[in-house]
Design a protein around this motif. Structure first.
Motif, PDB file in Angstrom:
ATOM      1  N   UNK A 398      56.168  26.930  50.018  1.00 46.29           N
ATOM      2  CA  UNK A 398      55.217  28.308  49.900  1.00 46.29           C
ATOM      3  C   UNK A 398      56.131  29.483  49.900  1.00 46.29           C
ATOM      4  N   UNK A 399      56.072  30.464  48.910  1.00 45.80           N
ATOM      5  CA  UNK A 399      56.655  31.647  49.271  1.00 45.80           C
ATOM      6  C   UNK A 399      55.691  32.708  48.796  1.00 45.80           C
ATOM      7  N   UNK A 400      55.947  34.088  49.196  1.00 47.40           N
ATOM      8  CA  UNK A 400      54.977  34.957  49.008  1.00 47.40           C
ATOM      9  C   UNK A 400      55.439  36.413  48.797  1.00 47.40           C
ATOM     10  N   UNK A 401      54.843  37.386  48.555  1.00 43.89           N
ATOM     11  CA  UNK A 401      55.033  38.529  48.527  1.00 43.89           C
ATOM     12  C   UNK A 401      53.859  39.519  49.560  1.00 43.89           C
ATOM     13  N   UNK A 402      54.591  40.665  49.979  1.00 46.76           N
ATOM     14  CA  UNK A 402      53.696  41.418  51.064  1.00 46.76           C
ATOM     15  C   UNK A 402      53.946  42.784  50.812  1.00 46.76           C
ATOM     16  N   UNK A 403      53.259  43.734  51.051  1.00 47.11           N
ATOM     17  CA  UNK A 403      53.409  44.985  51.072  1.00 47.11           C
ATOM     18  C   UNK A 403      53.050  45.767  52.508  1.00 47.11           C
ATOM     19  N   UNK A 404      53.763  46.557  52.971  1.00 39.72           N
ATOM     20  CA  UNK A 404      53.647  47.092  54.171  1.00 39.72           C
ATOM     21  C   UNK A 404      53.353  48.567  53.985  1.00 39.72           C
ATOM     22  N   UNK A 405      52.241  48.860  54.869  1.00 45.60           N
ATOM     23  CA  UNK A 405      51.819  50.403  54.730  1.00 45.60           C
ATOM     24  C   UNK A 405      50.948  50.764  53.482  1.00 45.60           C
ATOM     25  N   UNK A 406      50.105  49.873  53.061  1.00 45.16           N
ATOM     26  CA  UNK A 406      49.250  50.175  52.100  1.00 45.16           C
ATOM     27  C   UNK A 406      48.076  51.172  52.523  1.00 45.16           C
ATOM     28  N   UNK A 407      47.542  51.744  51.624  1.00 44.28           N
ATOM     29  CA  UNK A 407      46.433  52.821  52.040  1.00 44.28           C
ATOM     30  C   UNK A 407      45.589  52.279  52.805  1.00 44.28           C
ATOM     31  N   UNK A 408      45.173  53.188  54.305  1.00 43.51           N
ATOM     32  CA  UNK A 408      44.302  52.678  55.078  1.00 43.51           C
ATOM     33  C   UNK A 408      44.859  51.522  56.040  1.00 43.51           C
TER      34      UNK A 408
END
Length: 551
Positions: A398-408
């Motif tokens: 399994x691979x994935x995407x992640x976003x750091x520091x999204x709003x709130x």
């Protein structure tokens, strides 16, 4: 005929944005208030005069050039074009479509900047940094210009920024073409040669380029990408894609299978199916309407649009494509977790040439952040899907995407994401600091309140944790064997070749007597690894069928 057909298309900006497109002559400066309305007030009139409606002017008015050019003027007549691509694999595939269209219209390609009569830049708009690279490249091209030439900006940035590219100081470009306007490029380029700046950024409900044969930059490569659908309907709050690439529409299955067969005949050994939301594919062409629905959204997931029906789904497409050649590997990207019904997961398990690698973008491991992102699932729902996939396909990667520091996003929410990466045990992750994009739902409704230094710190922590996880996974394979599809010479060792395992991990194999070639399947015993690669010892040549019989 083509121009008449294009006039029927409706811009996605007219559907999703609180702006309107001004269909006027190029470079017009006539004030809107002085334009005589012939058939009564339009949408802009009501928006402008409705004080209760929140409006935010983000981009200048769109100015599409519809000037007529004769067929002999459209021909490239051997003029040289240089093609430059930034961004995702979809952009690479789009440039292959552009290359095919230009070749058909008499252009030739060059890789030498000083020889080019026109330079076409395929752009990305996903983050500020991606667009800044384009602006810098445009300035460089202007400074290095020694003779008249056309600079054309294509793709997502062209769709997002629109006429700003044409009016920016310095005369940096002369042609702007959005993702659905590539058929119009020969006409736009012809207009630029006559001294007219030209733009077409109309988005389409229909355009899939199904009848265009992409021309690959590396015809000898044993891997190829096949675009199966365009656009996205998910409307995740952080994402600009629905506004730059438009609504979802899928190519007919028959056209995709025909392209896969052609690639097989050319010696291609691996196909990756491409789409912004690849597993929401649904062929609703006339030949498929009566065939009904064969899959549905996963229980527990939701979406901003209604349940789609009719036609043939991704499961049917995957079944058809995998039957073209059982010795051709099939991959796909990028999917959405909501569109993984049991029949798709089971098909991956049963069909040996469909790789046991599934990209499952999570974006966050925290429920509040997921809700703010508009992802349509909770942490628990996502983990339930992961558990189901692993139960059906025990050796899945399994691979994935992640976003750091999204709003709130709080520190607690960040820690929840780190824990999700550890719990799922990904084989690879793509991590990015959040970059707010004008025009998205987040830009209209949320506050970008995480300081930049905190974003970067969390981004590094996400990367560090996923590297720990992938290093442990890769080292755990020591002593096991992998079937590797060789891609070519290793860039890290002069005496080795490089390829990928079924799970998509890069494997470096020391070559013996130069008997290993690109496109070969070889069995390798894993002897070591890093967080991004495995080291293998050559055992034998094989095939998908032979290797499966040995296991």
């Amino acid at each position: 005929m083509f121009l008449r057909k294009r006039s029927l298309f409706v811009s996605i900006g007219q559907l999703f944005s609180e702006r309107t497109c001004s269909q006027v002559a190029s470079q017009s400066s006539k004030p809107e208030s002085k334009i005589k309305i012939q058939n009564g007030p339009g949408l802009s009139h009501f928006l402008k005069n409705n004080p209760s409606k929140r409006r935010e002017k983000i981009f200048p008015a769109v100015v599409d050039t519809h000037a007529y050019i004769s067929p002999d003027q459209i021909s490239g007549e051997g003029k040289k074009v240089m093609l430059v691509t930034f961004g995702c694999q979809m952009n690479v595939n789009d440039m292959e479509i552009v290359r095919g269209l230009l070749v058909q219209n008499g252009y030739s390609e060059t890789t030498v900047e000083s020889e080019a009569d026109a330079i076409l830049i395929m752009t990305c708009s996903i983050r500020d940094g991606a667009e800044e690279k384009i602006w810098n490249r445009l300035k460089h091209l202007k400074k290095s210009q020694r003779r008249p030439r056309t600079i054309a900006v294509l793709g997502c940035m062209a769709e997002r920024v629109k006429s700003t590219l044409l009016t920016a100081p310095g005369d940096l470009c002369q042609v702007v073409a959005g993702p659905d306007s590539y058929r119009d490029l020969p006409r736009l380029l012809a207009l630029s040669r006559s001294g007219t700046k030209a733009m077409n950024v109309q988005l389409s409900f229909e355009e899939t380029y199904a009848d265009v044969s992409p021309v690959r930059v590396d015809a000898d490569s044993k891997s190829a990408f096949v675009s199966i659908m365009r656009g996205c309907d998910n409307m995740c709050t952080y994402c600009i894609v629905p506004f730059t690439r438009g609504r979802e529409r899928s190519r007919p299955i028959d056209s995709i299978v025909d392209e896969v067969r052609r690639l097989r005949d050319e010696g291609v050994k691996q196909i990756t199916l491409l789409g912004q939301n690849v597993n929401s594919y649904r062929d609703t062409s006339e030949s498929s309407i009566s065939l009904g629905v064969d899959s549905k959204m996963v229980d527990g997931f939701s979406t901003v649009y209604g349940q789609k029906s009719g036609g043939r789904s991704f499961a049917t497409l995957l079944d058809n494509v995998s039957r073209v050649d059982d010795e051709m590997r099939i991959r796909f990207t990028s999917p959405h977790p909501k569109d993984f019904p049991t029949e798709v997961i089971t098909l991956i398990k049963e069909r040996k040439n469909i790789c046991n690698q599934i990209h499952l973008p999570a974006q966050s491991g925290d429920d509040k952040v997921l809700e703010a992102m508009g992802r349509g699932y909770s942490r628990e729902t996502y983990l339930s899907l992961v558990s189901h996939i692993k139960n059906v396909i025990p050796d899945v990667c399994l691979t994935s995407d992640f976003i750091a520091g999204f709003c709130g996003e709080t520190e607690e929410a960040h820690q929840n994401t780190l824990n999700l990466i550890r719990e799922v045990d990904y084989s690879f992750c793509f991590v990015f600091p959040y970059s707010m994009r004008e025009g998205t739902r987040a830009h209209r409704r949320l506050v970008d309140d995480v300081p930049e230094e905190i974003k970067m710190k969390r981004h590094e922590e996400l990367a560090s944790v996923f590297r720990e996880v992938t290093l442990r996974r890769n080292l755990s394979r020591i002593g096991e064997t992998e079937l590797v599809l060789v891609e070519g010479r290793s860039k890290r060792s002069a005496n080795a070749v490089s390829g990928r395992s079924d799970g998509g991990i890069v494997v470096i194999i020391e070559e013996r007597d130069k008997k290993i070639h690109a496109g070969d399947y070889v069995v390798a015993k894993i002897t070591g690894g890093t967080s991004q690669t495995m080291i293998g010892e050559y055992i034998s040549h094989s095939s998908i069928r032979e290797y499966d019989n040995l296991r």
